[in-house]
Scaffold this motif. Structure first.
Motif, PDB file in Angstrom:
ATOM      1  N   ASN A 150      71.607  14.038  26.439  1.00  0.00           N
ATOM      2  CA  ASN A 150      70.849  15.163  27.015  1.00  0.00           C
ATOM      3  C   ASN A 150      70.923  16.425  26.139  1.00  0.00           C
ATOM      4  O   ASN A 150      70.113  17.328  26.288  1.00  0.00           O
ATOM      5  CB  ASN A 150      71.278  15.431  28.461  1.00  0.00           C
ATOM      6  N   PRO A 164      63.010  10.186  40.973  1.00  0.00           N
ATOM      7  CA  PRO A 164      63.622  10.459  39.658  1.00  0.00           C
ATOM      8  C   PRO A 164      63.172  11.814  39.102  1.00  0.00           C
ATOM      9  O   PRO A 164      63.978  12.542  38.517  1.00  0.00           O
ATOM     10  CB  PRO A 164      63.107   9.319  38.789  1.00  0.00           C
ATOM     11  N   ILE A 213      65.733  14.746  38.016  1.00  0.00           N
ATOM     12  CA  ILE A 213      65.932  15.292  36.655  1.00  0.00           C
ATOM     13  C   ILE A 213      65.658  16.802  36.643  1.00  0.00           C
ATOM     14  O   ILE A 213      66.348  17.564  35.964  1.00  0.00           O
ATOM     15  CB  ILE A 213      65.101  14.536  35.582  1.00  0.00           C
ATOM     16  N   VAL A 262      68.529   8.844  37.024  1.00  0.00           N
ATOM     17  CA  VAL A 262      68.695   9.901  36.016  1.00  0.00           C
ATOM     18  C   VAL A 262      70.097   9.834  35.423  1.00  0.00           C
ATOM     19  O   VAL A 262      70.283   9.980  34.204  1.00  0.00           O
ATOM     20  CB  VAL A 262      68.383  11.283  36.650  1.00  0.00           C
TER      21      VAL A 262
END
Ligand code: BGC
Length: 782
Positions: free
Chosen positions: A436, A467, A471, A608
C-alpha cells in the motif's frame, strides 16, 4: 431452633404436596421421555395432530394470528382451538415494525413478541404446551440485525472445525435470544453438480469434509446435554436423501442415484451427524429417489433413516413438500392421500402450513392410520420441546437479544470467517499482496466492486461493507481510489425477486467504456467479477428459477476483462460467486486471482486486507472447479473407469482441484512415514508428515489425507479424503501432523452391502491438495 425445624418441615411437606399436584410432564426431575408419555396420555386426538402442524402464510396463517403485526390471543383461541405445534419464523413479516431485506422485527421487539405468544400458549391453552418457533440460520439468522457470516461454501473453504463451532455457537444464541428454538440448518447436502443454484448453501462435494464440519455445526447449535440451555437451539439436518446431484443440476428434479452411491456419498454426512452429534431434526428433500418422492419414500425415511442410521429425532417436511406430492410429483390428486403417504413414509411435522396433515384426524377415523402411530410421532415432537427447555425456561430476555445480536464480538468472528473463506487460486511472481506504500492510484472495477453480497437465506445485518467502501475507509487518505462498475450482471441483485433479467448488453457497453477510462488512470486495477445472489440461488418456485445451464462469467464480464487486460496494467481479480465458475480465461490472463464466494457482512474488509497482506489467505477449495459446465461431473472422487478424456484433445482435468489453495507463504512437506506398512483388517496405523513454513509470513496449511483401495470386489474411487488438519505456522516453523487410519477409514460396502475391509493394497496419500500428494503403500492382510 425448634421453630426453624418446624418451618423446614412445613416447607418440605409443602413442596412435596405441590409436586404431587404437578402433572408429571411439568416435573423437571423426570426424563423428557417420561414427561412426553405423561403428556400424551392427557391429550385428545385433535391436540396431538395439532402438534404435528405449523402456521406460516397459509390458512389460518400468521396474518390472522398477528393482525397489524401484533399477536391476537382471541384470534389464536378461535383459529387454533387445539393449540399448534410450531409457528414458522415468528418475527418475520410482522406488520409495519418489520424491517430489512427479509423483513423481521428488530431483536428486542422480536423477543418481546415471542414472549407474548409463548405466554399465551403456556397460560391459556388447555395443557399449556409451548409452541416451537423455527428460524433459518444457514450462515447467520435470516433476520434483521443478525450477524451475517460467509455462505457455507465459503465457510467450508476454511476447513476449520473450531471456527465453524465458534460461528454456529453465535448463530444459536442470536436465534434463541429472540425466541427461536429450532434452526433449519445445517445443510449437509453433497453437491456434485455445481450448476445447482444451492451450491452456495452447501459445504461442497466431499462427504468426509462435510461430515466433519456438519458435526461441528450441530454440536455448536445444540450443545451436548439432554436438556438444552437458553444458549442453544435444535438443529435440522437438510435435505435428506439426495439433493445435490439432481438431473441437470435442477433444484427439485429427480436424483437418479443408485442406492450404493446414495449410501457411500450422499447419506454419509447425515449418518456421521446422527452418530456423533444427535441432531434433533431432519428435513426431507424435495427430490425423488428411486422413483419415489422423498416425502413419500418409506424406504428412505424409515428403513434407512430410522432402522439403519438409528435416527431418533423429528422428521420435518420441507416447505410444501407434502403439497408437492399433489402439485408437482403428481403421485396423487388428493391432499388427504398426500398426507397419508407422508405420514406412512415417516414425516412427523408438516411445514409450513396445513395441507396433508389437516386430514390426519379423518385418516384415524377412517381407520387408515392409528392413534398409536400418531402417538409415536407426537412423542418425538414433545421430547424435543422438553429437551429444548421450552416447558422449563420458555421466556427470553429482550435486553439480552438487543445487546448480543450483531454485537462487536460477533463481528470479529464474522471477519475471521471471511478471512479464512478466501481461496488464493493464482499468484504469479507474488503479485499479491500489494504494497500500500507504493500505490498512488488504484482502480476497483467490476459489477461486484461496490456490492456487499450475502447470498441466500440472508436479511439485513447491522452493517454490510463492499470492497470499495472498505478500501475508501481504510486507505482513502493514503491513495487515490477510483471506481467503475464495468458492467452490471442482473437488473436486481437480491435473492428474493421472482423474475431476474440480465441487463441489456448496450448498457454494459457504455459501462465497459467508462471502466477503461478509469483503468487507464490507475497504477493497479483490481477486478471484482463473478456472479451474485440473484444468479446463484435456490430455485424456490416454478416462477423463481435459480439454477444455471452455464458456469460462464455472465453479461459482458469477459469483454470487460479482455479489454482491461489489453491495457497492460498490473491487474488482479477477486471473484465473488456461489458456485465454481468457468474462470479459465481470467486465471490464464491475470497474474493473481482470489476466489471469494459470498463472504458475509465483513467480506469487504477481508478482501481489502487480503489485497494488502493483512490477511494471509488460507482457504482450500471444498469443491472442484471444472473448466466449463460441459466438464461436469468434475468431482475428484471419481471411479477408475471415468474421465478417459474428451475428443479434440480437450483437457479433462479440473481447472482447480478439490483441496487446492495457495498462500502468501510456502510450505514444504517432508519425512512422510507410516508406522507399519502391513497391518491386519482389525488394526489401525499411523501416518505422519512434517510441514514447514518455508516463506517469510505466518500462514496456514491444510494437510490432507487421501486413501485408495487399489483392487476391490466393487469399484472404488481413485481417491477419497479421510483426514485433514489445519496448521498455523510461523516462518521457519515445522510441525508434525499425525493421522490415525482406523479400519473404518479403509472400509466400504461390499457386493452384499456389508461394511467391510478387504485385504489387499491401499495407497495412502498425503499432501496439499487432491492433485498434489505423496504416496505410501499399505498392505492389509486377513
Ligand atoms: C428450502 C429449505 C428451507 C425452506 C424454508 C425450502 O425451499 O428447501 O431448505 O428451510 O424453504 O425456508
Amino acid at each position: 431452633m425448634r421453630k426453624i425445624i418446624l418451618l423446614s418441615l412445613i416447607l418440605v411437606v409443602g413442596i412435596g404436596y405441590i409436586s404431587a399436584q404437578l402433572p408429571a410432564y411439568k416435573n423437571k426431575e423426570l426424563s423428557p421421555e417420561e414427561r412426553a408419555n405423561d403428556l400424551i396420555s392427557r391429550m385428545t386426538l385433535d391436540e396431538k395432530v395439532a402438534q404435528m402442524q405449523c402456521v406460516w402464510r397459509g390458512e389460518p396463517g400468521k396474518k390472522a394470528l398477528f393482525p397489524n403485526g401484533e399477536f391476537d390471543a382471541e384470534a389464536a383461541r378461535k383459529l387454533l382451538p387445539n393449540s399448534i405445534g410450531s409457528i414458522a419464523r415468528i418475527n418475520e413479516d410482522m406488520g409495519p415494525g418489520a424491517v430489512g431485506a427479509h423483513p423481521t422485527l428488530p431483536p428486542g421487539e422480536a423477543a418481546r413478541q415471542y414472549n407474548k405468544v409463548q405466554k399465551y400458549f403456556i397460560e391459556e391453552t388447555r395443557l399449556g404446551i409451548p409452541v416451537l418457533i423455527h428460524e433459518e440460520g444457514l450462515h447467520g439468522q435470516q433476520a434483521t440485525e443478525a450477524t451475517s457470516f460467509p455462505a457455507p461454501i465459503g465457510l467450508a473453504s476454511s476447513w476449520n472445525e473450531d471456527l465453524i463451532h465458534d460461528i454456529y455457537s453465535i448463530v444459536a444464541k442470536e436465534i434463541r435470544y429472540r425466541g427461536g428454538s429450532q434452526v433449519l440448518a445445517p445443510v449437509v447436502d453433497v453437491v456434485r453438480d455445481p450448476r445447482w443454484g444451492r451450491t452456495e448453501e452447501t459445504m461442497g462435494e466431499d462427504p468426509f469434509l462435510i461430515s466433519r464440519l456438519g458435526v461441528a455445526q450441530v454440536k455448536a447449535y445444540q450443545g451436548d446435554g439432554i436438556y438444552l440451555d437458553g444458549d442453544h437451539v435444535g438443529a435440522t439436518l437438510k435435505h435428506f436423501g439426495v439433493h445435490g446431484q439432481s438431473e441437470g443440476g435442477s433444484n427439485t428434479a429427480p436424483s437418479n442415484i443408485d442406492e450404493r452411491t446414495a449410501r457411500e456419498v450422499f447419506f454419509k454426512p447425515f449418518q456421521a451427524c446422527i452418530k456423533e452429534a444427535r441432531p434433533m431434526n431432519i428435513m426431507v428433500t424435495y427430490n425423488e429417489l428411486w422413483g419415489i418422492p422423498a416425502h413419500a419414500n418409506k424406504k428412505l425415511l424409515k428403513d434407512i433413516l430410522r432402522d439403519d442410521f438409528g435416527f431418533k429425532g423429528v422428521v420435518v417436511s420441507d416447505y410444501y413438500g407434502i403439497g408437492n406430492l399433489v402439485d408437482i410429483d403428481k403421485v396423487t390428486p388428493s391432499k388427504e392421500e398426500a398426507g397419508y403417504l407422508a405420514f406412512k413414509a415417516g414425516v412427523d411435522i408438516e411445514l409450513p402450513d396445513y395441507f396433508g396433515y389437516q386430514h390426519l384426524v379423518a385418516l384415524v377415523k377412517e381407520g387408515k392410520i392409528t392413534e398409536s402411530e400418531i402417538d409415536e410421532k407426537v412423542k418425538r415432537i414433545l421430547i424435543e420441546k422438553f429437551r429444548l427447555g421450552l416447558f422449563d425456561h420458555p421466556y427470553v430476555n429482550a435486553d439480552k437479544a438487543e445487546q448480543f445480536v450483531g454485537c462487536e464480538a460477533n463481528r470479529e468472528v464474522a471477519y475471521k470467517a471471511a478471512a479464512e473463506s478466501m481461496v488464493l487460486l493464482k499468484n504469479e511472481k507474488d503479485f499479491l499482496p500489494l504494497n500500500n506504500e507504493e500505490i498512488k492510484t488504484i482502480a476497483f472495477i467490476g459489477p461486484n466492486a461496490d456490492r456487499c453480497i450475502l447470498g441466500g437465506y440472508s436479511s439485513s445485518p447491522k452493517q454490510c461493507i463492499s470492497p470499495l467502501q472498505a478500501i475508501r475507509e481504510k486507505y482513502g487518505d493514503k491513495m487515490n481510489i477510483l471506481y467503475a462498475e464495468g458492467c452490471r450482471i442482473t437488473d436486481v441483485n437480491s435473492p428474493f425477486p421472482e423474475v431476474i433479467r440480465l441487463v441489456p448488453r448496450e448498457d454494459n457497453d457504455v459501462r465497459i467504456a467508462e471502466a477503461l477510462k478509469v483503468a487507464k488512470q490507475a497504477d493497479v486495477v483490481v477486478l471484482f467479477v463473478g456472479s451474485n445472489e440473484a444468479v446463484a440461488r435456490e430455485a424456490y418456485g416454478p416462477t423463481a428459477p435459480g439454477d444455471m445451464p452455464t458456469l460462464e462469467l455472465l453479461n459482458g464480464q469477459n469483454e470487460l476483462i479482455e479489454q482491461i487486460v489489453a491495457l497492460g496494467k498490473p491487474t488482479c481479480a477477486f471473484v465473488k460467486s456461489g458456485q465454481p465458475l468457468s474462470i479459465g480465461k481470467l486465471t490464464k490472463e491475470l497474474p493473481a486471482v482470489m476466489q471469494c464466494w459470498f463472504l458475509g457482512q465483513e467480506g469487504g474488509y477481508a478482501m481489502v486486507d487480503a489485497l494488502f497482506g493483512d490477511i494471509n489467505p488460507s482457504g482450500k477449495l471444498p469443491i472442484t472447479f471444472p473448466r466449463s459446465a460441459g466438464h461436469i461431473p468434475s468431482y475428484y472422487a471419481y471411479k477408475p473407469s471415468s474421465r478417459r478424456g474428451y475428443n479434440l484433445g480437450l483437457d479433462v482435468t479440473p481447472l482447480f482441484p478439490f483441496g487446492y489453495g495457495l498462500s502468501y507463504t510456502t510450505f514444504e512437506y517432508s519425512n512422510l512415514k507410516i508406522s507399519s506398512s502391513t497391518i491386519t483388517k482389525e488394526d489401525s496405523v499411523e501416518v505422519s508428515v512434517d510441514v514447514t513454513n518455508t516463506g517469510s509470513r505466518r500462514g496456514a496449511e491444510v494437510v490432507q489425507l487421501y486413501i485408495r483401495d487399489e483392487y476391490s470386489s466393487v469399484t472404488r474411487p481413485v481417491k477419497e479424503l479421510k483426514g485433514f488438519e489445519k496448521l498455523w505456522l510461523e516462518p521457519g516453523q515445522t510441525q508434525t501432523v499425525t493421522f490415525v487410519i482406523t479400519p473404518d477409514l479403509l472400509a466400504f460396502y461390499d457386493g452384499n452391502m456389508n461394511w467391510v475391509v478387504e485385504p489387499g493394497d491401499f495407497s495412502i496419500m498425503v499432501g496439499t491438495s487432491s492433485d498434489n500428494v505423496e504416496n505410501l503403500k499399505l498392505s492389509v492382510t486377513n
